[in-house]
Design a protein around this motif. Structure first.
Motif, PDB file in Angstrom:
ATOM      1  N   LYS B 264     -40.119  -8.716 -12.088  1.00 36.60           N
ATOM      2  CA  LYS B 264     -40.436  -8.491 -10.677  1.00 36.60           C
ATOM      3  C   LYS B 264     -39.142  -8.193  -9.901  1.00 36.60           C
ATOM      4  N   LEU B 265     -39.155  -7.123  -9.107  1.00 36.06           N
ATOM      5  CA  LEU B 265     -37.971  -6.812  -8.304  1.00 36.06           C
ATOM      6  C   LEU B 265     -37.684  -7.922  -7.296  1.00 36.06           C
ATOM      7  N   SER B 266     -38.745  -8.589  -6.815  1.00 39.55           N
ATOM      8  CA  SER B 266     -38.543  -9.671  -5.844  1.00 39.55           C
ATOM      9  C   SER B 266     -37.693 -10.790  -6.461  1.00 39.55           C
ATOM     10  N   LYS B 267     -37.893 -11.004  -7.772  1.00 35.68           N
ATOM     11  CA  LYS B 267     -37.120 -12.046  -8.455  1.00 35.68           C
ATOM     12  C   LYS B 267     -35.645 -11.620  -8.576  1.00 35.68           C
ATOM     13  N   LEU B 268     -35.428 -10.337  -8.867  1.00 30.23           N
ATOM     14  CA  LEU B 268     -34.048  -9.842  -8.971  1.00 30.23           C
ATOM     15  C   LEU B 268     -33.344  -9.910  -7.618  1.00 30.23           C
ATOM     16  N   TRP B 269     -34.052  -9.494  -6.558  1.00 35.44           N
ATOM     17  CA  TRP B 269     -33.441  -9.504  -5.235  1.00 35.44           C
ATOM     18  C   TRP B 269     -33.160 -10.937  -4.788  1.00 35.44           C
ATOM     19  N   ALA B 270     -34.094 -11.848  -5.079  1.00 31.71           N
ATOM     20  CA  ALA B 270     -33.895 -13.254  -4.738  1.00 31.71           C
ATOM     21  C   ALA B 270     -32.638 -13.780  -5.438  1.00 31.71           C
ATOM     22  N   ARG B 271     -32.486 -13.391  -6.705  1.00 33.14           N
ATOM     23  CA  ARG B 271     -31.338 -13.859  -7.470  1.00 33.14           C
ATOM     24  C   ARG B 271     -30.039 -13.253  -6.926  1.00 33.14           C
ATOM     25  N   ARG B 272     -30.096 -11.958  -6.600  1.00 35.31           N
ATOM     26  CA  ARG B 272     -28.915 -11.296  -6.027  1.00 35.31           C
ATOM     27  C   ARG B 272     -28.484 -11.991  -4.740  1.00 35.31           C
ATOM     28  N   GLN B 273     -29.447 -12.233  -3.865  1.00 34.43           N
ATOM     29  CA  GLN B 273     -29.123 -12.835  -2.571  1.00 34.43           C
ATOM     30  C   GLN B 273     -28.639 -14.282  -2.738  1.00 34.43           C
ATOM     31  N   ALA B 274     -29.268 -15.043  -3.625  1.00 33.24           N
ATOM     32  CA  ALA B 274     -28.855 -16.433  -3.815  1.00 33.24           C
ATOM     33  C   ALA B 274     -27.441 -16.504  -4.390  1.00 33.24           C
ATOM     34  N   THR B 275     -27.022 -15.468  -5.121  1.00 29.51           N
ATOM     35  CA  THR B 275     -25.697 -15.474  -5.752  1.00 29.51           C
ATOM     36  C   THR B 275     -24.610 -14.956  -4.820  1.00 29.51           C
ATOM     37  N   LYS B 276     -24.927 -13.922  -4.031  1.00 36.32           N
ATOM     38  CA  LYS B 276     -23.874 -13.245  -3.268  1.00 36.32           C
ATOM     39  C   LYS B 276     -24.060 -13.334  -1.754  1.00 36.32           C
ATOM     40  N   PHE B 277     -24.920 -14.213  -1.276  1.00 36.04           N
ATOM     41  CA  PHE B 277     -25.199 -14.289   0.152  1.00 36.04           C
ATOM     42  C   PHE B 277     -25.592 -15.716   0.465  1.00 36.04           C
ATOM     43  N   ASN B 278     -25.254 -16.171   1.671  1.00 35.97           N
ATOM     44  CA  ASN B 278     -25.562 -17.554   2.003  1.00 35.97           C
ATOM     45  C   ASN B 278     -26.409 -17.691   3.260  1.00 35.97           C
ATOM     46  N   GLY B 279     -27.183 -16.627   3.567  1.00 34.37           N
ATOM     47  CA  GLY B 279     -28.103 -16.741   4.697  1.00 34.37           C
ATOM     48  C   GLY B 279     -27.459 -16.336   6.014  1.00 34.37           C
ATOM     49  N   VAL B 280     -28.293 -16.275   7.048  1.00 31.66           N
ATOM     50  CA  VAL B 280     -27.889 -15.791   8.366  1.00 31.66           C
ATOM     51  C   VAL B 280     -27.686 -16.978   9.302  1.00 31.66           C
ATOM     52  N   SER B 281     -26.726 -16.836  10.192  1.00 28.61           N
ATOM     53  CA  SER B 281     -26.393 -17.855  11.183  1.00 28.61           C
ATOM     54  C   SER B 281     -27.655 -18.386  11.883  1.00 28.61           C
ATOM     55  N   TYR B 282     -27.740 -19.709  12.009  1.00 30.15           N
ATOM     56  CA  TYR B 282     -28.924 -20.312  12.609  1.00 30.15           C
ATOM     57  C   TYR B 282     -29.198 -19.820  14.034  1.00 30.15           C
ATOM     58  N   PRO B 283     -28.193 -19.782  14.933  1.00 32.59           N
ATOM     59  CA  PRO B 283     -28.490 -19.274  16.294  1.00 32.59           C
ATOM     60  C   PRO B 283     -28.987 -17.830  16.285  1.00 32.59           C
ATOM     61  N   VAL B 284     -28.493 -17.015  15.350  1.00 39.90           N
ATOM     62  CA  VAL B 284     -28.944 -15.623  15.262  1.00 39.90           C
ATOM     63  C   VAL B 284     -30.407 -15.574  14.810  1.00 39.90           C
ATOM     64  N   GLN B 285     -30.768 -16.444  13.862  1.00 38.79           N
ATOM     65  CA  GLN B 285     -32.156 -16.446  13.399  1.00 38.79           C
ATOM     66  C   GLN B 285     -33.102 -16.905  14.514  1.00 38.79           C
ATOM     67  N   ARG B 286     -32.649 -17.865  15.323  1.00 43.92           N
ATOM     68  CA  ARG B 286     -33.496 -18.288  16.452  1.00 43.92           C
ATOM     69  C   ARG B 286     -33.616 -17.154  17.473  1.00 43.92           C
ATOM     70  N   ALA B 287     -32.531 -16.414  17.677  1.00 47.75           N
ATOM     71  CA  ALA B 287     -32.555 -15.266  18.597  1.00 47.75           C
ATOM     72  C   ALA B 287     -33.546 -14.216  18.088  1.00 47.75           C
ATOM     73  N   ALA B 288     -33.521 -13.969  16.793  1.00 48.12           N
ATOM     74  CA  ALA B 288     -34.418 -12.969  16.205  1.00 48.12           C
ATOM     75  C   ALA B 288     -35.872 -13.416  16.329  1.00 48.12           C
ATOM     76  N   GLU B 289     -36.091 -14.711  16.087  1.00 48.24           N
ATOM     77  CA  GLU B 289     -37.449 -15.248  16.239  1.00 48.24           C
ATOM     78  C   GLU B 289     -37.954 -15.016  17.669  1.00 48.24           C
ATOM     79  N   ALA B 290     -37.055 -15.239  18.645  1.00 44.66           N
ATOM     80  CA  ALA B 290     -37.439 -15.065  20.054  1.00 44.66           C
ATOM     81  C   ALA B 290     -37.772 -13.615  20.374  1.00 44.66           C
ATOM     82  N   ALA B 291     -37.078 -12.680  19.693  1.00 43.36           N
ATOM     83  CA  ALA B 291     -37.364 -11.256  19.936  1.00 43.36           C
ATOM     84  C   ALA B 291     -38.792 -10.908  19.516  1.00 43.36           C
TER      85      ALA B 291
END
Lengths: 394, 394
Positions: B264-291
Motif C-alpha cells: 500500500k502506498l499509504s504505508k510507504l508514505w506513512a513510513r517515509r513521514q515517520a522517518t524523515k518528518f516530525n509533524g507540524v507546529s501545534y499553533p499552526v495546526q490549530r490555525a489551519a483547523e480554524a481556517a
C-alpha cells in the motif's frame, strides 16, 4: 498499479518498540487499575515554552493578522533575523559560522532524513546504539551501512581506530551528547573522527541536538575541532534546548569549505531545500529567535537545569547501586547496564511490575543496546524523586 | 572530499527567472527613481490571515506556555483534530476521505518534492508549462520525464490522447486549477486522465492547491472522478485558500486503495513521514483547523473573493483587447498570449518600460510557455485597477 515503488523500503525493519511498550503498560494498568505508573521512557520535553518565546510567537501570530505586518512566503533557508541569531549563537560558543551557512528548517529530523538527497551511494558509518533515523533514511536510499559498536569498553564512544578495512569517502554520523547513551565525546575523541574524515575524504554529519545539556569541558559544536569546516555538516535543533518538540524548528550548518566532485555541498543543499521545502512558519521563526535572545536563553537554561537536576538524581541512584551507566551529566539520558545480566525487556518488565516505572529497553536502539536500558530526565521532579525512592531496594 | 554526491543535481537547470526579473526591475527603478512600479508577478498572497485563524494561532501559542496545556512532539501525520477537519472538508465537497488517509505537512511543496522518495524509477508525465517542482524533484532522482505540451489548441489542458508511444506504470502530475495557466479541467477531462491511469496502471499526483478559486461547475478534487481512489494521490494546501504562504500547512491524501508491488502506498508514505518528518507546529495546526471552521471558511472565502474580483478586472481588459488568455475565472492567474508575437521577455520589457507593470514571462514555466505571460491577482484592488487603467492603450 504497475508503477515501481522504492523497493528499498522492504529492507527497513518495522519497529514496534514504542507500541510494544505501550501495549505492556496498558496491559499492566488494566490488570492493576490503581497503580501509579511513572513514565521515564519518552524523549520528549514536558516543561512549557519559556515566557519570552511564547510572547514572541503570539506577537508574530498577531502580526500575520494585520495587512501592514503580514508575511508571505518565507525565504527557503530561513528569515535573515533567525539565520543571524543562530550565527551569533555559534560566536558565543567561540566558533565563526557565517549566517549564509545556516539553513533553518522545521527540525533536525527533517534535515537528517533529507540530507541523503544530495549524496550519492557512499559507505555509511554509524556508531551503534543509535537514533534510528540515521539508519532508516539511508536504508531507504539503498546505502551500505557499517555499524561501529559502542560498549562499556569504549564508554559507548567508539573511535575510528575500531573500524576494520579501508575506508574512503564515507559518510559518518556522530551524535554527541548521544541519544540514547548520553555519552559525550571529548575534544580528543572528536579530533580523532575529524582527522579520520580528512584523511579518508569522508563527510561527518554531526548531530548536536543535545548540546545545551553539556556541563563539562567538552565541545559544544564540531566546529571547535580544527579542520571540521572542511569535512562536517552540523545539524541541531530548538527541540531539547528550548522545548520546541511541538513547535518545530531546527537548523543545519553546511560550511562553504565542503566540496565533492567539484561541487559545494552548500549549493546542493540550497538547491534541495529551494526545490522541496518552502521555509518555516514566521511565528515559529520569531519564537526561535526569542529563544536565542538574552532573556530567552536565561529562561531556556533554567528549564534545562530542571531536567539536569532530575538526571543527577537518577545518576546518583545508579552510583549508589554500583550500576554501570553513561550519561546523566551532559545529557538528559541515563543509559544503564541492566542488573543481573537481564535483557532490556526483562528489566523493563521488572521495573514495570515491581516498581511501576516505565523506561526504554536498549534493544530499541540497535544490537549494541542489548542488555542496556534508557531512563530519561524529562519527567517532573516529583515523579523522578518518587521513582528514585521506589528503586531504593533495587 | 572523496564522497559521491547525487550526480543527478547536475541535470537540473539553474533557474534565474525571479532573480532576472528583480535585476531588470531594479535597473529600471535606478534609471527612473520616481516611477510607480506595480508588481503583478509573484504568486504570493498579500491579504492578512483571517481573524478566526489569528485568534486560534495566538490561543494555541499561549497554550504552549502553560504546563497544563503544553504539547510536545505532534503525531507525524498530524493532530487528529486537523486530520478530521480536512476529512470533513472533503465531505463538504461530496467525497468521502477517511481521516486516516489525510497526512498533514508543512506545505504542498514539501509533499510534492518528498513523494518521490517512495517511488521507483518510473516514466514521469508532466503537462507543460508547469510548476517547476514536479520536474526538478524528479530530475534529482534521475527519472525520465515526458512533457505533454499545452497550447491554445488544447486550451492549455492537454489530454492523454496526445501522448505518443505506449505508457505503462507512469507517474502523472496534474495541477488543476493550473499554475501558471489558470486553466481548469472539466469532469470530462479529468475522467480521461483517470481512465488512462487505470488502463495503464499509472499513478496520478493531483495538485489541488488552487481549488478554493473554482467558481464554475468543475471538480474541486480528483476524488469526484470515479476510480480516482485507485490511482490518485491528492496534494493540497492552506497557502492560497487561507493565505498560509508564510504560516506553512498543507496536506496529502493517500487513499487506502493505492497499491503497487503488493504494498500500500499509504504505508510507504506513512513510513517515509515517520522517518524523515516530525509533524507540524501545534499553533499552526490549530490555525489551519480554524481556517476550516464555519467562521474561518467565511473569512477566507471573502479574501478569495477579493483576489477573484482583481482577476476579473484583468480578464475583462484582455477580452476588450482581444488578447487570448486562460485563467482568471477559477484561478488567481491570467495566462495571456503576448501581443504581436512578442516573446515573454519582450512583453516583460514593454510592460515595465511603457506601463511600469511587472509580470512573469511564460518561459519561466517551461518550453510551452514561450510567447506567454502570467499576471497574478494577488495585488491590491487599487494597484490592479491602476494597472488596468494604464493598459487601456495597450
Amino acid at each position: 498499479m504497475n508503477i515501481k515503488i522504492n523497493e528499498n523500503f522492504k529492507n527497513i525493519k518495522e519497529t514496534y518498540l514504542f507500541s510494544d511498550i505501550a501495549k505492556r503498560v496498558n496491559a499492566y494498568k488494566a490488570a492493576n487499575p490503581g497503580a501509579d505508573v511513572i513514565r521515564l521512557g519518552i524523549g520528549d520535553v514536558t516543561l512549557p515554552l519559556a515566557p519570552a518565546v511564547v510572547s514572541a510567537m503570539t506577537g508574530a501570530a498577531a502580526e500575520m493578522g494585520s495587512k501592514e505586518t503580514f508575511r508571505g512566503y518565507p525565504p527557503e533557508y530561513g528569515h535573515e533575523f533567525l539565520r543571524e541569531a543562530v550565527a551569533s549563537h555559534y560566536s558565543s560558543m567561540g566558533v565563526s559560522v557565517p549566517s549564509s551557512s545556516v539553513f533553518i528548517s522545521d527540525g533536525a529530523k527533517s534535515d537528517i532524513g533529507n540530507i541523503v538527497d544530495i549524496l550519492g551511494d557512499n559507505e555509511i558509518i554509524i556508531p551503534d546504539p543509535v537514533y534510528p533515523v540515521y539508519v532508516d533514511s539511508n536504508l531507504m536510499s539503498g546505502h551500505r551501512i557499517t555499524l561501529v559498536p559502542g560498549s562499556s569498553d569504549n564508554g559507548f564512544l567508539p573511535l575510528p581506530s575500531s573500524l576494520k578495512g579501508t575506508v574512503s569517502g564515507a559518510v559518518i554520523y556522530i551524535c554527541s551528547p548521544n541519544n540514547p547513551t548520553g555519552a559525550v565525546y571529548s575534544a580528543e575523541g572528536l579530533t580523532e573522527w575529524v582527522s579520520f574524515a580528512l584523511k579518508t575524504g569522508s563527510l561527518i554529519i554531526f548531530d548536536a541536538a543535545y548540546e545545551a545539556f553539556i556541563t563539562e569541558d567538552v565541545p559544544h559544536t564540531i566546529y571547535e575541532i580544527p579542520g571540521a569546516g572542511s569535512c562536517a555538516i552540523e545539524v541541531s535543533s530548538f527541540s531539547k534546548f528550548a522545548g520546541f518538540t511541538g513547535t518545530r524548528c531546527g537548523w543545519t550548518i553546511v560550511p562553504d569549505g565542503l566540496e565533492a566532485s567539484g561541487v559545494k555541498l552548500s549549493k546542493l543543499w540550497a538547491r534541495r531545500q529551494a526545490t522541496k521545502f518552502n521555509g518555516v512558519s514566521y511565528p515559529v521563526q520569531r519564537a526561535a529567535e526569542a529563544a536565542l535572545s538574552p532573556e530567552g536563553l536565561k529562561q531556556c537554561r533554567a528549564n534545562i537545569e530542571y531536567y539536569r537536576a532530575n538526571a543527577s538524581l537518577i545518576a546518583s541512584l545508579m552510583r549508589s547501586k554500583n550500576i554501570y551507566f553513561t550519561g546523566g551529566t551532559n545529557s538528559p539520558y541515563i543509559w544503564l547496564r541492566c542488573p543481573g545480566n537481564m535483557s532490556g525487556w526483562e528489566f523493563f518488565d521488572l521495573l514495570l511490575n515491581r516498581y511501576q516505572i516505565v523506561g526504554t529497553p536498549g534493544e530499541g536502539f540497535g544490537e549494541s543496546g542489548n542488555g542496556y536500558f534508557r531512563i530519561t530526565s524529562f519527567g517532573s521532579r516529583e515523579a523522578t524523586e518518587q521513582a528514585c525512592a521506589r528503586l531504593a531496594d533495587l
